[in-house]
Design a protein around this motif. Sequence first.
Motif, PDB file in Angstrom:
ATOM      1  N   LYS A   1       0.832  -1.183   0.000  1.00  0.00           N
ATOM      2  CA  LYS A   1       0.000   0.000   0.000  1.00  0.00           C
ATOM      3  C   LYS A   1       0.879   1.249   0.000  1.00  0.00           C
ATOM      4  N   TYR A   2       0.270   2.364  -0.421  1.00  0.00           N
ATOM      5  CA  TYR A   2       0.999   3.635  -0.421  1.00  0.00           C
ATOM      6  C   TYR A   2       1.131   4.196   0.991  1.00  0.00           C
ATOM      7  N   ASP A   3       0.064   4.045   1.793  1.00  0.00           N
ATOM      8  CA  ASP A   3       0.076   4.537   3.175  1.00  0.00           C
ATOM      9  C   ASP A   3       0.451   6.005   3.265  1.00  0.00           C
ATOM     10  N   GLU A   4      -0.089   6.811   2.362  1.00  0.00           N
ATOM     11  CA  GLU A   4       0.114   8.257   2.406  1.00  0.00           C
ATOM     12  C   GLU A   4      -1.138   8.935   2.949  1.00  0.00           C
ATOM     13  N   GLY A   5      -0.943  10.100   3.533  1.00  0.00           N
ATOM     14  CA  GLY A   5      -2.077  10.882   3.997  1.00  0.00           C
ATOM     15  C   GLY A   5      -2.670  11.688   2.856  1.00  0.00           C
TER      16      GLY A   5
ATOM     17  N   ALA B   1      -5.825  11.512  -0.196  1.00  0.00           N
ATOM     18  CA  ALA B   1      -7.040  10.794  -0.578  1.00  0.00           C
ATOM     19  C   ALA B   1      -6.860  10.029  -1.884  1.00  0.00           C
TER      20      ALA B   1
ATOM     21  N   SER C   1      -4.024   8.611  -3.059  1.00  0.00           N
ATOM     22  CA  SER C   1      -3.263   7.384  -2.807  1.00  0.00           C
ATOM     23  C   SER C   1      -4.091   6.396  -1.988  1.00  0.00           C
ATOM     24  N   HIS C   2      -4.926   6.901  -1.077  1.00  0.00           N
ATOM     25  CA  HIS C   2      -5.770   5.992  -0.304  1.00  0.00           C
ATOM     26  C   HIS C   2      -6.802   5.322  -1.203  1.00  0.00           C
TER      27      HIS C   2
ATOM     28  N   ASP D   1      -5.156   2.609  -2.820  1.00  0.00           N
ATOM     29  CA  ASP D   1      -5.008   1.483  -1.899  1.00  0.00           C
ATOM     30  C   ASP D   1      -6.257   0.603  -1.914  1.00  0.00           C
TER      31      ASP D   1
END
Length: 219
Positions: free
Chosen positions: A6-10, A12, A14-15, A18
């Motif tokens: 997963k990207y696990d970025e803050g 939206a 990238s989420h 995911d």
Amino acid sequence: MVGRRKYDEGCAVSHALDLVGERWALLVVRELLLGPKRFTDLRAGITGASSDVLTTRLRELREAGIVYQHRLPPPAGSQVYELTAWGAELEPVITDLGRWGSRSPSMPHNAHSSIDSLLLSLRSLFDPEAAHGFNATISLRIEGRPFRAQVADDEFHLSSGEPADPIATLDTTRQTLADLLYGPRRLDDARRSGQATTTGPSDVIARFLKLFPLPKPAE
């Protein structure tokens, strides 16, 4: 989603990736936009995904709250997959992605696509200017599956099921419809050969088929 990269970025974007960025995931959503389907129906529409991969994607989409599984009431009684209300909000994303992808210079227009994919392309390619002044509800029956196509006030609406009072009907195969929409095939020729059957005014069907022009490829 244990074990997935997963990207696990803050962020939206990238989420969202995911959730639906794994291969075949968005195609599962595409196949469910026009209504619930059994696993075998999904396999028929997404021919490139193995049963194991499709099972995995469906499980991930269920865990993410995008898809849910339930049993249809009698007499059908089949287990089906369906988009949640939140999952159905992906419709404009897929429509816009289809519109963007259709302008690719390398778009393989002659490659196989599912019935749902072909019909959803109508949403992406609908030309409101070409439809100006044209209002009609048409019954599309593609390889036995019924769909309701409505053009009204320069807008296009598509749903599964038989329309209550269509002005015209078109009964054909996925390939013939693709040829009528995006190829050189003429409606009269398809009717004479028995590959398309119509009822109602044939000029309404002919006009309808011209409302979805392919865009010019991007430079």
